[in-house]
Motif scaffolding. Structure first.
Motif, PDB file in Angstrom:
ATOM      1  N   ASP A   1       0.722  -1.189   0.126  1.00 40.62           N
ATOM      2  CA  ASP A   1       0.074   0.054   0.008  1.00 40.62           C
ATOM      3  C   ASP A   1       0.915   1.287   0.139  1.00 40.62           C
ATOM      4  N   GLY A   2       0.469   2.427  -0.434  1.00 36.80           N
ATOM      5  CA  GLY A   2       1.100   3.443  -0.374  1.00 36.80           C
ATOM      6  C   GLY A   2       0.303   4.574  -0.697  1.00 36.80           C
ATOM      7  N   THR A   3       0.829   5.895  -0.384  1.00 35.65           N
ATOM      8  CA  THR A   3       0.376   7.329  -0.599  1.00 35.65           C
ATOM      9  C   THR A   3       1.529   8.112  -1.127  1.00 35.65           C
TER      10      THR A   3
ATOM     11  N   HIS B   1      12.941  -8.501  -3.357  1.00 35.34           N
ATOM     12  CA  HIS B   1      13.220  -7.042  -3.521  1.00 35.34           C
ATOM     13  C   HIS B   1      12.636  -6.449  -4.662  1.00 35.34           C
ATOM     14  N   HIS B   2      11.919  -5.392  -4.646  1.00 34.07           N
ATOM     15  CA  HIS B   2      11.151  -4.645  -5.760  1.00 34.07           C
ATOM     16  C   HIS B   2      11.597  -3.179  -5.776  1.00 34.07           C
ATOM     17  N   GLN B   3      11.418  -2.650  -6.867  1.00 38.71           N
ATOM     18  CA  GLN B   3      11.594  -1.271  -7.090  1.00 38.71           C
ATOM     19  C   GLN B   3       9.980  -0.598  -7.525  1.00 38.71           C
ATOM     20  N   ILE B   4       9.742   0.593  -6.902  1.00 38.56           N
ATOM     21  CA  ILE B   4       8.554   1.026  -7.199  1.00 38.56           C
ATOM     22  C   ILE B   4       8.981   2.537  -7.544  1.00 38.56           C
ATOM     23  N   SER B   5       8.233   3.022  -8.736  1.00 35.68           N
ATOM     24  CA  SER B   5       8.583   4.483  -9.233  1.00 35.68           C
ATOM     25  C   SER B   5       7.319   5.102  -9.330  1.00 35.68           C
ATOM     26  N   VAL B   6       7.324   6.494  -9.267  1.00 38.68           N
ATOM     27  CA  VAL B   6       6.073   7.334  -9.141  1.00 38.68           C
ATOM     28  C   VAL B   6       6.320   8.415 -10.277  1.00 38.68           C
ATOM     29  N   ARG B   7       5.316   8.552 -11.437  1.00 42.51           N
ATOM     30  CA  ARG B   7       5.712   9.683 -12.209  1.00 42.51           C
ATOM     31  C   ARG B   7       4.212  10.243 -12.353  1.00 42.51           C
TER      32      ARG B   7
ATOM     33  N   PHE C   1       3.264  14.354 -14.394  1.00 40.16           N
ATOM     34  CA  PHE C   1       3.356  15.690 -14.838  1.00 40.16           C
ATOM     35  C   PHE C   1       3.637  16.907 -14.017  1.00 40.16           C
ATOM     36  N   GLY C   2       4.675  17.372 -14.105  1.00 46.77           N
ATOM     37  CA  GLY C   2       4.886  18.624 -13.140  1.00 46.77           C
ATOM     38  C   GLY C   2       5.538  18.433 -11.672  1.00 46.77           C
ATOM     39  N   PHE C   3       6.026  17.110 -11.829  1.00 44.85           N
ATOM     40  CA  PHE C   3       6.695  16.646 -10.615  1.00 44.85           C
ATOM     41  C   PHE C   3       7.943  15.619 -11.018  1.00 44.85           C
ATOM     42  N   LYS C   4       9.084  15.712 -10.298  1.00 45.17           N
ATOM     43  CA  LYS C   4      10.012  14.871 -10.480  1.00 45.17           C
ATOM     44  C   LYS C   4       9.835  13.215 -10.158  1.00 45.17           C
ATOM     45  N   THR C   5      10.618  12.574 -11.056  1.00 51.19           N
ATOM     46  CA  THR C   5      10.183  11.035 -10.678  1.00 51.19           C
ATOM     47  C   THR C   5      10.679  10.426  -9.552  1.00 51.19           C
ATOM     48  N   ALA C   6      10.096   9.780  -8.533  1.00 50.04           N
ATOM     49  CA  ALA C   6      10.589   9.232  -7.445  1.00 50.04           C
ATOM     50  C   ALA C   6      10.443   7.772  -7.400  1.00 50.04           C
ATOM     51  N   THR C   7      11.508   7.402  -6.685  1.00 47.07           N
ATOM     52  CA  THR C   7      11.816   5.955  -6.875  1.00 47.07           C
ATOM     53  C   THR C   7      12.180   5.454  -5.593  1.00 47.07           C
ATOM     54  N   LYS C   8      11.763   4.094  -4.959  1.00 47.34           N
ATOM     55  CA  LYS C   8      12.043   3.642  -3.890  1.00 47.34           C
ATOM     56  C   LYS C   8      12.016   2.061  -3.944  1.00 47.34           C
ATOM     57  N   ARG C   9      12.976   1.489  -3.262  1.00 46.73           N
ATOM     58  CA  ARG C   9      13.176   0.082  -3.147  1.00 46.73           C
ATOM     59  C   ARG C   9      12.622  -0.607  -1.692  1.00 46.73           C
ATOM     60  N   VAL C  10      11.719  -1.745  -1.990  1.00 43.46           N
ATOM     61  CA  VAL C  10      11.257  -2.388  -0.786  1.00 43.46           C
ATOM     62  C   VAL C  10      11.679  -3.954  -0.756  1.00 43.46           C
ATOM     63  N   GLU C  11      11.520  -4.385   0.381  1.00 40.78           N
ATOM     64  CA  GLU C  11      11.571  -5.869   0.547  1.00 40.78           C
ATOM     65  C   GLU C  11      10.413  -6.647   1.125  1.00 40.78           C
TER      66      GLU C  11
ATOM     67  N   ILE D   1       2.698  -6.962   4.904  1.00 37.42           N
ATOM     68  CA  ILE D   1       1.935  -5.954   4.281  1.00 37.42           C
ATOM     69  C   ILE D   1       2.741  -4.525   4.203  1.00 37.42           C
ATOM     70  N   ILE D   2       2.999  -4.039   2.958  1.00 31.09           N
ATOM     71  CA  ILE D   2       4.074  -3.009   3.226  1.00 31.09           C
ATOM     72  C   ILE D   2       3.602  -1.615   2.698  1.00 31.09           C
ATOM     73  N   THR D   3       3.822  -0.658   3.666  1.00 27.14           N
ATOM     74  CA  THR D   3       3.254   0.593   3.455  1.00 27.14           C
ATOM     75  C   THR D   3       4.323   1.587   3.249  1.00 27.14           C
ATOM     76  N   ILE D   4       4.270   2.202   1.892  1.00 29.13           N
ATOM     77  CA  ILE D   4       5.442   3.213   1.638  1.00 29.13           C
ATOM     78  C   ILE D   4       4.711   4.497   1.185  1.00 29.13           C
ATOM     79  N   HIS D   5       5.445   5.686   1.468  1.00 30.50           N
ATOM     80  CA  HIS D   5       4.991   7.130   1.308  1.00 30.50           C
ATOM     81  C   HIS D   5       5.936   7.471   0.142  1.00 30.50           C
ATOM     82  N   PHE D   6       5.461   8.365  -0.822  1.00 31.40           N
ATOM     83  CA  PHE D   6       6.289   9.153  -1.517  1.00 31.40           C
ATOM     84  C   PHE D   6       5.739  10.637  -1.535  1.00 31.40           C
TER      85      PHE D   6
END
Length: 802
Positions: free
Chosen positions: A28-30, A70-76, A78-88, A94-99
């Motif tokens: 899950d993420g926000t 291990h996984h990589q999540i990226s968020v794109r 328009f108007g924002f810089k692309t953000a990337t995080k790695r999680v295990e 249940i993984i919760t990750i915030h960008f």
């Protein structure tokens, strides 16, 4: 009946079971922006999935059936810089990750793409709402009342200097016809339970002002509209906070602080904050003092008994982003207020030019009258997002089928004390001139305590058919128990001991739809208002308990439509047939200046808004915007506060009234780089239309003591960085004009002796210097208010500081 049906749905909802397969690994993420507001429709990609997903209207996303490893999540977006995080991901987790996305303006030749802010998203909806962002004014010395008073359609009348008793009006309607909320919860269940004007602006992210048409998420019975104060949302891991201190004339001190901590590992969040306000309010006022021959003479004196002190705080702890809950928090809060009363306004202002008396205060000074208040309470918030899809096959439809359950429960205790038991009579110099046989400066001897217990629950259920279609159900019961005690009354027949019970039950259902590539949005809703009143009192003539009770139920409907004719031009139309239930102070009085009015009826009104907004660019840097709003209110059984010659007031129904008018606003940014100019004005025609009843003789006359034309103007200039990068200097000027208005009915009394608040224009200049270093922003401000030293009377007979 509607409330019973909805109550049944709520009961069924309580037995929902949430099951989860232990082998179905979930992420899950926000996604939020730098202000903590959700980023909607951002594209989220998980490396092990062939296709990604997008964030919903709350900025949330979910991946189900995620393989371990291990996984990589990226968020794109328009108007924002692309953000990337790695999680295990490990079995059973249940993984919760915030960008938190950083905003960037992308230029494609001559095209500039800007991301829509939270303010723009709200104002571009079909709701009848204006949004004020507080990012700029947080660095100034303005308080919340001053900020809102600069908005078209808003009238703010303050009783002298800094204090909580402020009269707020929206399109002519005021007092309890407007409902105030803090994060969609009634303001009286917060540390700022006794007024909106002095809420610390550092605790507010933005302000939403709903004019006449109020959506069901507030589940309220507002007649003239609603004001919602939105606090910053805690999305960031780590510690964040702010602190401010203001010092001003008349020994005024204002302190506010807010501190929060959030952890992604433990899902724990903690927030705390507080405020302290103090002022002597010993500014000079013009008064009429008799000389040795008992002839009135003008004299300027310093107020000696008009001080104000308030303090309060809160502590909030919670859990967030767990598999079984999105938000679960518990908050405790308290607030205390002490208000000295300088003088009675029973004689109002004296305006006898032939004697050299021009708008001078004519009331008698007090030396010991005191009002105190305290409030404390406990708040609980629970929210859970549920998904219809249970398998990987349905994952693509996850964002189109979602339930949101949101429950908020509040309990609050308030106590008010009125103290007026002095035998001393003072003059404007603070000297005791004589001692009375009967104690009491204001009225009869008094030491009144009024207490109330308030309980509030709001249950909201939202179902999203898709990203552009939602159905909402809201249920809000409110219960109030009110009693009191006059400590100076002997015997068992004390009228203050009457017990008052007030139960309100407001329910609503709402559908939101967006069509034609989001150019058209519609909102349709229906509400039910049910109220029960019960008063138990001792009858001294019968020497027994008497009971008065009544209940009433009514239905209302409403909706809104917003259409974008082009990227520059939008139109809104809103309508609501609304009811307003009498509040506890209106029915039971307040034990101080308000008498009880047990026979008050519900107000109802047809509310209409027609609004348009046009904005465009002059060049790459300069843009401008103009807006207009026509409003119409057709009110029956209008509740109005009427004050007698003894300065005691009561609320009464004025059968019917009409309010109609127009608001105009304009804004230009970067006409010269760093320069912002804005102006707005409001004209409202607010008339009594009663054909019968006690006020039929005043049919066709303006409603008393209500401004009908006022305007605001402001200039803000921010030059380039002066000393180093990320420092900023802001120079600003604000001007406000208010046309004169009568305090009583226009036809009552001779014209030359009529009580009137005169035309007045006030100016304020200020400067703010701020610098940001090591993640901390420092700001220093200085502001000079009422530069021309104008005699200002927002309320008749109460002079404001020069």
């Amino acid at each position: 009946m509607l409330q019973h049906l909805l109550g049944g749905l709520l009961l069924m909802q309580t037995f929902l079971l949430i099951a989860q397969n232990a082998d179905n690994l979930t992420i899950d993420g926000t996604v939020v922006d730098s202000s903590g507001d959700p980023v909607v429709y951002a594209y989220v990609k998980l490396d092990s999935f062939r296709t990604g997903t997008t964030t919903d209207l709350s900025g949330n996303f979910t991946f189900n059936a995620v393989p371990s490893g291990h996984h990589q999540i990226s968020v794109r977006m328009f108007g924002f810089k692309t953000a990337t995080k790695r999680v295990e991901v490990v079995t059973g987790s249940i993984i919760t990750i915030h960008f938190s996305l950083e905003q960037e303006i992308q230029s494609l030749e001559t095209v500039v793409i800007n991301v829509e802010s939270a303010k723009e998203r709200k104002e571009n909806s079909a709701e009848a709402v204006d949004v004020i962002e507080t990012k700029e004014v947080k660095l100034q010395s303005a308080d919340l009342g001053e900020v809102m008073a600069k908005t078209e359609g808003i009238g703010m009348q303050r009783a002298g200097g800094l204090r909580f008793n402020t009269r707020f009006a929206l399109n002519g309607l005021s007092d309890d016809q407007i409902r105030f909320f803090f994060d969609e919860i009634p303001l009286n269940f917060t540390p700022c339970a006794f007024g909106i004007a002095n809420v610390s602006i550092n605790a507010i992210n933005r302000i939403g002002m709903y004019k006449g048409v109020v959506p069901i998420q507030f589940d309220a019975d507002a007649l003239g509209g609603a004001v919602n104060l939105v606090s910053p949302t805690i999305f960031y891991e780590g510690i964040a906070g702010s602190i401010s201190y203001q010092y001003g004339s008349f020994n005024t001190h204002r302190v506010a602080n807010h501190l929060s901590y959030a952890s992604d590992n433990s899902w724990l969040s903690i927030a705390t904050g507080g405020f302290f306000d103090y002022t002597d309010n010993n500014y000079e006022i013009d008064v009429a003092i008799p000389n040795n021959l008992e002839a009135l003479q003008p004299q300027t004196v310093e107020q000696l008994h008009d001080g104000y002190r308030a303090y309060g705080g809160y502590l909030k702890a919670g859990i967030r982003q767990k598999s079984w809950v999105n938000v679960l928090s518990l908050e405790g809060h308290f607030g205390n207020y002490i208000d000295e009363v300088q003088n009675s306004q029973a004689l109002g202002l004296i305006d006898l030019l032939q004697l050299g008396l021009n708008k001078v205060v004519g009331g008698n000074p007090f030396g010991e009258v005191l009002f105190t208040s305290q409030s404390k309470g406990l708040n609980i918030h629970y929210q859970i997002h549920l998904c219809d899809s249970k398998s990987e096959k349905l994952e693509a439809k996850r964002d189109e089928q979602r339930w949101v359950i949101d429950l908020k429960a509040r309990v609050n205790f308030t106590e008010r004390v009125s103290i007026d038991n002095s035998r001393n009579l003072c003059n404007w110099g603070g000297e005791i001139e004589c001692r009375q046989i009967q104690a009491g400066e204001f009225d009869d001897e008094d030491r009144m305590i009024t207490t109330s217990w308030n309980y509030f629950v709001r249950q909201q259920l939202t179902y999203s058919f898709s990203k552009v279609h939602q159905l909402k159900l809201a249920i809000s019961p409110t219960y109030t128990y009110r009693t009191g005690d006059d400590l100076l009354v002997d015997g068992e027949f004390d009228p203050a001991l009457d017990d008052g019970y007030l139960f309100d039950f407001v329910t609503g259902i709402e559908f939101i739809g967006t069509y034609f590539k989001e150019n058209l949005q519609t909102i349709l809703f229906a509400k039910n208002y049910w109220q029960s009143i019960r008063i138990e009192s001792l009858d001294p003539s019968l020497e027994e308990m008497t009971v008065e009770q009544r209940s009433v139920s009514n239905n209302g409907i409403g909706g809104g439509l917003r259409y974008a004719w082009s990227p520059h031009l939008t139109t809104k139309f809103n309508y609501e047939f609304a009811y307003c239930l009498p509040r506890q102070d209106e029915i039971f009085g307040d034990g101080q200046l308000l008498l009880e009015s047990l026979e008050l009826r519900q107000e109802n009104s047809h509310n209409v808004n027609l609004q348009w907004n046009y904005g465009n660019r002059i060049n790459e840097n300069t843009n401008w915007q103009v807006s207009s709003n026509f409003f119409l209110r057709r009110i029956d059984d209008l509740i109005l506060l009427l004050v007698g010659a003894n300065e005691l007031g009561s609320y009464q129904n004025i059968w019917s009234a009409h309010s109609q008018g127009i608001e105009l606003g304009a804004e230009v940014r970067n006409l010269i780089k760093g320069l912002k100019i804005l102006a707005n004005s409001t004209y409202q025609s607010y008339y009594n239309t009663s054909n019968e009843g006690p006020f039929a003789g005043f049919k066709g006359e303006r409603i008393p003591n209500t401004p009908y034309f006022f305007a605001n103007g402001g200039v803000l200039y921010e030059p380039e960085e002066l000393i180093k990068d990320r420092d900023r200097l802001s120079l600003f000027r604000n001007t406000r004009y208010m046309w004169s208005f009568f305090v009583s009915w226009e036809s009552a009394g001779l014209q030359q002796f009529k009580a009137q608040v005169s035309d007045q224009t006030t100016h304020a200049d200020g400067a703010t210097y701020s610098i940001k270093t090591l993640g901390i922003q420092y700001a220093h401000s200085i502001e000079m208010q009422n530069l021309t030293h104008t005699n200002v009377f927002d309320l008749y007979g109460v002079q404001r500081p020069g």
